[in-house]
Design an enzyme around this catalytic site. Structure first.
Site, PDB file in Angstrom:
ATOM      1  N   GLU A  80       0.812  -1.221   0.000  1.00  0.00           N
ATOM      2  CA  GLU A  80       0.000   0.000   0.000  1.00  0.00           C
ATOM      3  C   GLU A  80       0.843   1.267   0.000  1.00  0.00           C
ATOM      4  O   GLU A  80       0.516   2.241  -0.678  1.00  0.00           O
ATOM      5  CB  GLU A  80      -0.909  -0.007   1.223  1.00  0.00           C
ATOM      6  CG  GLU A  80      -1.829   1.185   1.265  1.00  0.00           C
ATOM      7  CD  GLU A  80      -2.438   1.382   2.633  1.00  0.00           C
ATOM      8  OE1 GLU A  80      -3.155   2.374   2.789  1.00  0.00           O
ATOM      9  OE2 GLU A  80      -2.175   0.572   3.533  1.00  0.00           O
ATOM     10  N   ASP A  81       1.928   1.277   0.778  1.00  0.00           N
ATOM     11  CA  ASP A  81       2.654   2.526   1.037  1.00  0.00           C
ATOM     12  C   ASP A  81       3.973   2.662   0.288  1.00  0.00           C
ATOM     13  O   ASP A  81       4.738   3.580   0.560  1.00  0.00           O
ATOM     14  CB  ASP A  81       2.930   2.660   2.545  1.00  0.00           C
ATOM     15  CG  ASP A  81       1.640   2.874   3.329  1.00  0.00           C
ATOM     16  OD1 ASP A  81       0.650   3.277   2.700  1.00  0.00           O
ATOM     17  OD2 ASP A  81       1.632   2.619   4.539  1.00  0.00           O
TER      18      ASP A  81
END
Length: 735
Positions: A80-81
């Site tokens: 996600e990051d």
């Protein structure tokens, strides 16, 4: 404690319960995650890697999961990051670890018609991930637990939002999985932010009376210990206080004081075998006076999540009531850690995912079919939160149902065919009404008939479980489509009339496709059928249609106004020039008075810039800088835009502030942003937002949105920024 020390602690925790763990792979996962998050910080200002490390520590310390779970916990935010994807993690570690990481990653944000639709889709994805491998939700709950432990760094709005979501979704799922320790922690931390006054009141009162309570618990524990030693029963006794949220729920829902809560204290007696459980029960009832109606045998009838224990509430010698829970060591492990207890003695997660195929997860997914989002969210919370009642078939089989269940719920829990053919019911050999609420221990017999006409629509209001309601809706959907369409049309038209709308507006050829998209049905007959069998409501359909009609009407009016403006402009070009008049926002539009004016976001003009206007469709005149690429000579002379470009100029009176943007190219260094901020401050700039990023070749790019009075003020600001050490270029973006 340093990051390396925290990682060493994690290794020691894993090896303490799993000596065969793949420590090399766990270290690689830690180093990989550390690299992915190297430039990121938490809200607290700490390096981001602190969070994945803490989640992995919870997974190891609280749940004692396998090596793959620890690796996935360390990398759970990487997809996600950062730039990492599923394929890279699969290649470097294993497909299983990559699937776990992807499952735990926050769900992709999509555009949904309502908040309920979005929440339903997110929950559905989470349940699907759980049904494939239960470790996904175990890591997800650990992630949420650490986020709740560090919630003080979030805004008050975020604190309440996340706490409510935790209380409504994550704590009930932890309960369903039998993970009582984590459930209690999630509930207490949520309560701290949802009702800080109530939380503080309970914890402060417990602290005040702590010496008294500790003395009572120590004395009682010694009494039980002494008697069981005399009986030569091998045992361990634990004493604990009820946790704050549990006290809160009883005090505020049942309007009780702290002294009126009977199970404020609880003692657990852990023995070697089931026979000793019942022996200890006899000893406890001999030592203390049992309170009638407060005995539960969850060994004979386990809870759906596998929980087993004997519960009895007795009156102590000091006149204080307390609860005693009696269980074996294996029951204790399952009570504390739930489904995670299955991994305790596994090495490297062999067979780890098999326990995840829980029947209730499958049922929750199935029950989503044929219902709208709001109904699904409501029934899901009922299924997750509700206490159970245990009832028996005439053959002695146990069926567990939500509290308040009726014979209708029982019939459909046995089989959908039994429910569809039901004509009556007996409870404890007596005929009862179909809305009779079942109690623990009832023996229920369903009376069926082949000539039954099927379920009644009223059953949807009587049934308590989402499973029963879902099966009833499916029957109506399949068997009575024509009837559903007729009933649905009638309800829909009545609701339209109530809202002051006509079918003519709905059936307009240019509007109907938009309306059907808004309610998520292909045709009107499909919508009528859904309303008819209860999968959607007429009120909700009309509400969404009304909103869409309002939007379409506004758009049509705006386009009409734009067309009129365009025609007026073309007409005036044929005539003599008219007197120039002043318009809004300090802009003079040639030949027009008080028309809607907006400043384009692509070039953000300010007083003093050379400007040009463009007549938009429905939004008045858009003002561009003359040097904006979107207002180039080529665009202005394009045949399809003939007559839409218009002369505009700045008036004598302009606004106090105008929003614009500037971009900086700098040589990256320490305190660069601080010096830029100081320069902005000394030039009286009102900054709206700053976005910065560093490049690999040690350059920094800054985009600053700010308010200025006019072009002269903006030039002063740009000159100040040019003087900052390291700033190479200051420009205004355009296009």
């Amino acid at each position: 404690m340093t990051i390396q020390e925290q990682y060493q602690q994690l290794e020691q925790t894993v090896l303490s319960y799993n000596p065969g763990a793949d420590i090399q792979k766990i270290r690689e996962a830690f180093e990989f995650a550390d690299k992915c998050h190297s430039q990121q910080k938490r809200k607290s200002g700490e390096p981001y890697i602190i969070h994945p490390l803490a989640v992995a520590q919870i997974v190891a310390e609280e749940l004692k999961l396998d090596s793959e779970s620890i690796e996935a916990a360390l990398m759970h935010d990487c997809i996600e990051d950062s730039e990492t994807d599923h394929d890279e993690i699969s290649r470097l570690f294993s497909p299983t670890v990559a699937d776990l990481v992807e499952g735990v990653s926050k769900l992709t944000r999509m555009q949904y018609a309502t908040k309920e639709d979005e929440q339903m889709e997110n929950l559905r994805k989470m349940l699907i991930a759980m049904s494939k491998d239960i470790r996904v939700i175990l890591i997800k709950i650990s992630d949420r637990l650490h986020n709740m432990r560090t919630m003080e760094y979030q805004t008050p709005v975020k604190q309440k939002q996340k706490s409510l979501e935790t209380m409504e979704i994550y704590a009930p799922i932890a309960h369903r999985l039998g993970m009582q320790r984590m459930k209690w922690q999630l509930e207490d931390l949520s309560l701290k932010y949802l009702d800080p006054v109530g939380f503080h009141e309970i914890t402060s009162r417990l602290d005040e009376r702590k010496p008294e309570y500790d003395a009572f618990m120590a004395k009682t524990q010694k009494q039980i210990d002494r008697r069981l030693e005399e009986m030569h029963i091998s045992h361990v006794v634990y004493g604990r206080m009820k946790h704050p949220y549990s006290i809160y729920r009883k005090m505020f829902s049942q309007n009780k004081s702290l002294d009126e809560i009977l199970d404020l204290f609880a003692f657990r007696v852990v023995v070697d075998n089931v026979g000793d459980c019942y022996n200890v029960l006899g000893v406890v009832h001999d030592l203390y006076k049992p309170i009638l109606g407060r005995f539960k045998d969850y060994i004979g009838t386990p809870k759906p999540n596998g929980y087993q224990s004997l519960h009895t509430t007795v009156m102590g010698s000091d006149g204080l009531p307390f609860e005693v829970q009696i269980r074996t060591q294996e029951m204790h492990e399952i009570a504390e850690y739930g489904v995670a207890a299955h991994w305790k003695y596994k090495q490297n997660g062999q067979g780890g995912g098999a326990e995840g195929r829980y029947e209730w997860v499958r049922r929750l997914l199935e029950n989503q079919e044929g219902t709208d989002a709001e109904e699904y969210i409501h029934t899901l919370r009922v299924d997750l939160f509700s206490d159970e009642v245990f009832v028996f078939t005439p053959n002695g089989d146990v069926q567990n149902l939500p509290a308040g269940a009726t014979p209708i719920d029982f019939a459909y829990s046995v089989h959908s065919a039994v429910g569809n053919r039901m004509v009556g019911a007996k409870v404890n050999n007596r005929i009862v009404t179909l809305d009779c609420q079942l109690k623990n221990g009832d023996i229920v017999e369903i009376i069926t008939s082949k000539s039954s006409k099927g379920p009644s629509r009223d059953w949807l209001k009587i049934a308590r479980s989402s499973e029963a309601r879902s099966k009833i809706r499916q029957w109506f959907k399949k068997e009575r489509r024509e009837e559903n369409i007729a009933n649905g049309r009638s309800a829909f038209e009545a609701e339209l009339k109530h809202a002051g709308l006509s079918m003519k507006e709905v059936l307009a050829p240019d509007v109907l496709p938009l309306l059907m998209k808004r309610v998520a049905y292909a045709t009107l007959d499909d919508l009528y059928a859904a309303i008819g069998y209860g999968g959607f409501t007429a009120q909700k359909a009309v509400s969404r249609i009304q909103g869409e009609l309002n939007r379409v009407n506004k758009q049509q009016q705006a386009e009409k106004a734009a067309q009129e403006l365009l025609e007026e402009k073309q007409e005036e070009k044929k005539q003599e020039p008219v007197k120039t008049r002043r318009s809004e926002q300090g802009i003079i539009v040639e030949g027009l008075d008080n028309c809607l004016v907006k400043f384009s976001k692509c070039c953000t003009p300010v007083p003093g810039d050379d400007i040009v206007g463009f007549i938009t469709r429905g939004y008045g005149v858009s003002v561009h800088r003359a040097d904006c690429p979107n207002a180039s000579e080529a665009r202005r002379s394009a045949p399809e835009q003939e007559g839409r470009w218009i002369d505009v100029s700045w008036g004598d009176k302009v606004n106090d502030k105008y929003q614009t943007s500037i971009e900086l190219v700098c040589k990256d260094r320490s305190n660069l942003l601080l010096d830029v901020s100081a320069a902005l401050s000394t030039s009286n700039a009102f900054v709206i937002g700053v976005h910065c990023r560093s490049t690999e070749d040690d350059f920094a790019m800054m985009h600053i949105d700010l308010h200025v009075r006019d072009g002269k003020h903006l030039q002063t600001i740009m000159n100040k920024l040019h003087q900052v050490s390291g700033v190479l270029k200051v420009t205004r973006p355009a296009g």
